[in-house]
Design an enzyme around this catalytic site. Structure first.
Site, PDB file in Angstrom:
ATOM      1  N   ASP A  82     103.157  72.202  47.789  1.00 18.64           N
ATOM      2  CA  ASP A  82     102.256  71.941  46.675  1.00 18.64           C
ATOM      3  C   ASP A  82     100.854  71.632  47.188  1.00 18.64           C
ATOM      4  O   ASP A  82     100.687  70.973  48.234  1.00 18.64           O
ATOM      5  CB  ASP A  82     102.742  70.728  45.862  1.00 18.64           C
ATOM      6  CG  ASP A  82     103.986  71.049  45.049  1.00 18.64           C
ATOM      7  OD1 ASP A  82     104.356  72.230  44.997  1.00 18.64           O
ATOM      8  OD2 ASP A  82     104.577  70.118  44.487  1.00 18.64           O
ATOM      9  N   ASP A  83      99.871  72.082  46.442  1.00 20.43           N
ATOM     10  CA  ASP A  83      98.470  71.699  46.688  1.00 20.43           C
ATOM     11  C   ASP A  83      97.996  72.045  48.102  1.00 20.43           C
ATOM     12  O   ASP A  83      97.239  71.291  48.715  1.00 20.43           O
ATOM     13  CB  ASP A  83      98.264  70.198  46.430  1.00 20.43           C
ATOM     14  CG  ASP A  83      98.694  69.804  45.022  1.00 20.43           C
ATOM     15  OD1 ASP A  83      98.408  70.583  44.094  1.00 20.43           O
ATOM     16  OD2 ASP A  83      99.310  68.746  44.851  1.00 20.43           O
ATOM     17  N   SER A 124     103.781  74.203  40.195  1.00 20.75           N
ATOM     18  CA  SER A 124     104.803  74.311  41.233  1.00 20.75           C
ATOM     19  C   SER A 124     106.125  74.893  40.735  1.00 20.75           C
ATOM     20  O   SER A 124     106.717  75.752  41.392  1.00 20.75           O
ATOM     21  CB  SER A 124     105.049  72.928  41.855  1.00 20.75           C
ATOM     22  OG  SER A 124     105.463  72.001  40.862  1.00 20.75           O
ATOM     23  N   HIS A 178     112.892  70.745  41.529  1.00 22.98           N
ATOM     24  CA  HIS A 178     112.083  70.809  40.318  1.00 22.98           C
ATOM     25  C   HIS A 178     112.123  72.173  39.631  1.00 22.98           C
ATOM     26  O   HIS A 178     111.103  72.701  39.187  1.00 22.98           O
ATOM     27  CB  HIS A 178     110.629  70.414  40.627  1.00 22.98           C
ATOM     28  CG  HIS A 178     109.964  69.749  39.449  1.00 22.98           C
ATOM     29  ND1 HIS A 178     108.612  69.509  39.384  1.00 22.98           N
ATOM     30  CD2 HIS A 178     110.478  69.286  38.285  1.00 22.98           C
ATOM     31  CE1 HIS A 178     108.316  68.913  38.241  1.00 22.98           C
ATOM     32  NE2 HIS A 178     109.438  68.774  37.552  1.00 22.98           N
TER      33      HIS A 178
END
Length: 237
Positions: A82-83, A124, A178
Protein backbone atom coordinates in the site's frame (compact mmCIF):
# COMPACT_ATOMS: atom_id res chain seq x y z
CA UNK A 1 -3.68 39.78 -46.38
CA UNK A 2 -6.39 38.03 -44.43
CA UNK A 3 -7.62 36.25 -47.58
CA UNK A 4 -4.07 35.24 -48.58
CA UNK A 5 -3.32 34.03 -45.04
CA UNK A 6 -6.52 32.05 -45.00
CA UNK A 7 -5.69 30.37 -48.30
CA UNK A 8 -2.16 29.59 -47.13
CA UNK A 9 -3.46 28.09 -43.89
CA UNK A 10 -5.98 26.00 -45.84
CA UNK A 11 -3.21 24.64 -48.08
CA UNK A 12 -1.08 23.78 -45.02
CA UNK A 13 -3.98 22.00 -43.36
CA UNK A 14 -4.82 20.06 -46.50
CA UNK A 15 -1.19 19.06 -46.91
CA UNK A 16 -0.90 18.03 -43.27
CA UNK A 17 -4.16 16.11 -43.42
CA UNK A 18 -3.09 14.31 -46.58
CA UNK A 19 0.23 13.33 -44.98
CA UNK A 20 -1.53 12.15 -41.85
CA UNK A 21 -3.93 10.02 -43.86
CA UNK A 22 -1.07 8.52 -45.83
CA UNK A 23 0.85 7.69 -42.65
CA UNK A 24 -2.27 6.27 -41.02
CA UNK A 25 -2.96 4.04 -44.02
CA UNK A 26 0.62 2.77 -44.07
CA UNK A 27 0.56 2.11 -40.33
CA UNK A 28 -2.78 0.33 -40.53
CA UNK A 29 -1.53 -1.92 -43.31
CA UNK A 30 1.57 -2.92 -41.32
CA UNK A 31 -0.44 -3.33 -38.13
CA UNK A 32 -2.99 -5.61 -39.76
CA UNK A 33 -0.23 -7.82 -41.10
CA UNK A 34 0.89 -8.61 -37.53
CA UNK A 35 -2.50 -8.77 -35.79
CA UNK A 36 -4.14 -12.16 -35.11
CA UNK A 37 -7.44 -12.39 -36.91
CA UNK A 38 -9.34 -14.09 -34.10
CA UNK A 39 -9.51 -13.72 -30.34
CA UNK A 40 -9.65 -16.55 -27.81
CA UNK A 41 -11.61 -16.85 -24.58
CA UNK A 42 -9.32 -18.91 -22.31
CA UNK A 43 -11.86 -19.46 -19.52
CA UNK A 44 -15.54 -18.70 -18.83
CA UNK A 45 -14.65 -16.01 -16.28
CA UNK A 46 -12.16 -14.22 -18.55
CA UNK A 47 -12.52 -11.73 -21.36
CA UNK A 48 -11.41 -12.63 -24.86
CA UNK A 49 -7.72 -12.07 -25.55
CA UNK A 50 -5.41 -11.86 -28.52
CA UNK A 51 -3.27 -15.02 -28.57
CA UNK A 52 0.51 -14.71 -28.89
CA UNK A 53 1.65 -18.28 -29.60
CA UNK A 54 5.28 -17.33 -30.27
CA UNK A 55 5.60 -15.67 -26.88
CA UNK A 56 3.91 -18.61 -25.17
CA UNK A 57 6.23 -21.11 -26.86
CA UNK A 58 9.27 -19.07 -25.82
CA UNK A 59 8.08 -18.89 -22.22
CA UNK A 60 7.28 -22.61 -22.08
CA UNK A 61 10.71 -23.44 -23.50
CA UNK A 62 12.42 -21.36 -20.81
CA UNK A 63 10.34 -23.02 -18.10
CA UNK A 64 11.15 -26.47 -19.46
CA UNK A 65 14.87 -25.66 -19.55
CA UNK A 66 14.78 -24.40 -15.97
CA UNK A 67 12.94 -27.50 -14.71
CA UNK A 68 15.31 -29.80 -16.62
CA UNK A 69 18.38 -28.05 -15.21
CA UNK A 70 17.23 -27.72 -11.58
CA UNK A 71 14.61 -30.42 -11.17
CA UNK A 72 12.27 -27.78 -9.76
CA UNK A 73 9.67 -25.34 -10.89
CA UNK A 74 10.51 -21.65 -10.45
CA UNK A 75 9.34 -19.96 -7.29
CA UNK A 76 6.85 -17.13 -7.82
CA UNK A 77 7.03 -14.19 -5.41
CA UNK A 78 4.64 -11.23 -5.61
CA UNK A 79 4.96 -8.08 -3.49
CA UNK A 80 1.89 -5.89 -3.15
CA UNK A 81 2.33 -2.81 -0.97
CA UNK A 82 0.00 0.00 0.00
CA UNK A 83 1.02 3.60 -0.63
CA UNK A 84 4.23 2.73 -2.48
CA UNK A 85 4.97 4.15 -5.91
CA UNK A 86 6.99 2.30 -8.53
CA UNK A 87 9.67 4.99 -8.30
CA UNK A 88 10.22 4.32 -4.58
CA UNK A 89 12.32 1.22 -5.31
CA UNK A 90 16.03 1.57 -5.98
CA UNK A 91 15.90 -0.13 -9.39
CA UNK A 92 13.46 2.53 -10.60
CA UNK A 93 15.39 5.50 -9.23
CA UNK A 94 14.26 5.51 -5.58
CA UNK A 95 15.84 3.53 -2.77
CA UNK A 96 18.86 5.35 -1.39
CA UNK A 97 17.93 8.44 -3.39
CA UNK A 98 14.72 8.86 -1.38
CA UNK A 99 16.15 7.72 1.95
CA UNK A 100 14.85 4.14 1.93
CA UNK A 101 17.27 1.57 0.43
CA UNK A 102 15.63 -1.53 -1.09
CA UNK A 103 18.63 -3.81 -1.83
CA UNK A 104 16.81 -7.16 -1.66
CA UNK A 105 13.99 -6.14 -3.97
CA UNK A 106 16.51 -4.46 -6.27
CA UNK A 107 18.44 -7.73 -6.56
CA UNK A 108 15.29 -9.68 -7.36
CA UNK A 109 14.29 -7.15 -10.00
CA UNK A 110 17.67 -7.17 -11.71
CA UNK A 111 17.51 -10.96 -12.03
CA UNK A 112 14.02 -10.83 -13.48
CA UNK A 113 11.96 -8.88 -15.98
CA UNK A 114 11.65 -5.17 -15.22
CA UNK A 115 8.42 -3.61 -16.45
CA UNK A 116 7.90 0.09 -17.08
CA UNK A 117 4.15 0.38 -17.55
CA UNK A 118 1.38 -0.79 -15.23
CA UNK A 119 -2.08 -0.03 -13.91
CA UNK A 120 -3.51 -0.16 -10.39
CA UNK A 121 -6.96 0.33 -8.95
CA UNK A 122 -8.01 3.33 -6.80
CA UNK A 123 -7.56 1.56 -3.45
CA UNK A 124 -5.97 -1.52 -1.95
CA UNK A 125 -8.83 -4.04 -1.90
CA UNK A 126 -9.78 -3.67 -5.59
CA UNK A 127 -6.09 -3.84 -6.53
CA UNK A 128 -5.53 -7.04 -4.56
CA UNK A 129 -8.59 -8.71 -6.04
CA UNK A 130 -7.67 -7.65 -9.57
CA UNK A 131 -4.15 -9.05 -9.16
CA UNK A 132 -5.53 -12.38 -7.93
CA UNK A 133 -8.38 -12.78 -10.41
CA UNK A 134 -7.16 -10.96 -13.52
CA UNK A 135 -10.48 -9.13 -13.59
CA UNK A 136 -11.43 -5.47 -13.29
CA UNK A 137 -13.37 -4.48 -10.14
CA UNK A 138 -16.62 -4.29 -12.11
CA UNK A 139 -16.13 -8.00 -12.80
CA UNK A 140 -14.92 -9.38 -9.46
CA UNK A 141 -17.20 -7.03 -7.49
CA UNK A 142 -14.75 -5.56 -4.96
CA UNK A 143 -15.08 -1.87 -5.77
CA UNK A 144 -13.84 -0.49 -2.43
CA UNK A 145 -12.20 -1.70 0.82
CA UNK A 146 -14.32 -4.53 2.19
CA UNK A 147 -16.27 -4.14 5.42
CA UNK A 148 -16.42 -6.42 8.45
CA UNK A 149 -17.98 -9.82 7.77
CA UNK A 150 -19.42 -8.50 4.51
CA UNK A 151 -20.79 -11.06 2.00
CA UNK A 152 -19.40 -11.23 -1.51
CA UNK A 153 -15.69 -10.60 -1.85
CA UNK A 154 -13.80 -13.40 -3.56
CA UNK A 155 -16.47 -16.04 -3.01
CA UNK A 156 -16.54 -18.41 -6.03
CA UNK A 157 -13.74 -16.48 -7.77
CA UNK A 158 -11.06 -18.27 -9.78
CA UNK A 159 -7.78 -16.96 -8.42
CA UNK A 160 -4.15 -17.16 -9.44
CA UNK A 161 -3.44 -18.96 -6.17
CA UNK A 162 -5.98 -21.65 -7.03
CA UNK A 163 -4.56 -22.14 -10.51
CA UNK A 164 -1.04 -22.48 -9.08
CA UNK A 165 -2.27 -24.87 -6.40
CA UNK A 166 -3.98 -26.99 -9.05
CA UNK A 167 -0.66 -27.04 -10.96
CA UNK A 168 1.15 -28.50 -7.93
CA UNK A 169 2.50 -25.37 -6.24
CA UNK A 170 2.42 -24.77 -2.50
CA UNK A 171 0.81 -21.36 -2.06
CA UNK A 172 1.11 -18.94 0.85
CA UNK A 173 -0.22 -15.46 1.60
CA UNK A 174 1.44 -13.24 4.19
CA UNK A 175 0.28 -9.91 5.60
CA UNK A 176 -2.87 -7.90 4.96
CA UNK A 177 -5.73 -9.70 3.20
CA UNK A 178 -8.70 -7.28 3.09
CA UNK A 179 -10.64 -8.98 0.28
CA UNK A 180 -13.53 -10.24 2.37
CA UNK A 181 -13.84 -11.78 5.82
CA UNK A 182 -16.72 -14.12 5.06
CA UNK A 183 -15.64 -17.79 4.84
CA UNK A 184 -15.91 -17.96 1.05
CA UNK A 185 -13.47 -15.06 0.65
CA UNK A 186 -10.84 -16.17 3.15
CA UNK A 187 -7.39 -17.21 1.85
CA UNK A 188 -7.74 -20.91 2.66
CA UNK A 189 -10.89 -21.08 0.52
CA UNK A 190 -9.59 -19.33 -2.59
CA UNK A 191 -6.44 -21.32 -3.25
CA UNK A 192 -3.91 -20.62 -0.49
CA UNK A 193 -2.47 -23.53 1.48
CA UNK A 194 -1.34 -21.26 4.29
CA UNK A 195 -2.01 -17.73 5.49
CA UNK A 196 -0.24 -15.70 8.16
CA UNK A 197 -1.60 -12.20 8.62
CA UNK A 198 -4.84 -10.36 9.24
CA UNK A 199 -8.06 -10.48 7.28
CA UNK A 200 -9.06 -6.84 7.54
CA UNK A 201 -7.21 -3.53 7.95
CA UNK A 202 -4.14 -3.24 10.17
CA UNK A 203 -5.95 -1.42 12.98
CA UNK A 204 -7.93 -4.62 13.51
CA UNK A 205 -5.20 -5.46 16.01
CA UNK A 206 -6.41 -2.73 18.34
CA UNK A 207 -9.85 -1.44 17.43
CA UNK A 208 -11.82 -4.39 18.80
CA UNK A 209 -10.12 -3.75 22.15
CA UNK A 210 -10.56 0.02 22.11
CA UNK A 211 -13.96 1.10 23.54
CA UNK A 212 -13.05 4.79 23.33
CA UNK A 213 -12.50 5.05 19.56
CA UNK A 214 -14.44 1.95 18.46
CA UNK A 215 -17.23 1.33 20.99
CA UNK A 216 -19.50 -0.29 18.40
CA UNK A 217 -16.83 -2.93 17.84
CA UNK A 218 -15.15 -3.29 21.22
CA UNK A 219 -18.46 -3.55 23.08
CA UNK A 220 -19.94 -6.05 20.66
CA UNK A 221 -19.84 -9.56 22.08
CA UNK A 222 -20.80 -10.93 18.68
CA UNK A 223 -17.84 -9.21 17.02
CA UNK A 224 -15.38 -10.41 19.66
CA UNK A 225 -16.66 -13.97 19.42
CA UNK A 226 -16.42 -13.84 15.63
CA UNK A 227 -12.76 -12.85 15.85
CA UNK A 228 -12.02 -15.68 18.27
CA UNK A 229 -13.61 -18.27 15.99
CA UNK A 230 -12.08 -17.09 12.70
CA UNK A 231 -10.10 -19.68 10.76
CA UNK A 232 -6.46 -18.72 10.11
CA UNK A 233 -6.61 -16.05 12.81
CA UNK A 234 -3.20 -14.80 13.96
CA UNK A 235 -4.24 -12.09 16.37
CA UNK A 236 -3.16 -13.57 19.67
CA UNK A 237 0.35 -12.76 20.91
Amino acid sequence: MEIQSSRLLRKVLIGATGSALALTSAFAANYEDTMPLETVKPAPNLEEVLPHPEQREEAMAKLAEFESRTGKRPNILVYLMDDVGWGDLGVYGGGVAVGAPTPNMDALARDGLMLTSAYSQPSSSPTRATLLTGQLPVRHGILRPTLYNEPGGLTNAVTLAQLLSDAGYVTQAVGKWHMGENPGSQPQNVGFDDFSGFLSVSDLYTEWRDPYFYPEIANSEERTEMIREWAFEKYWV
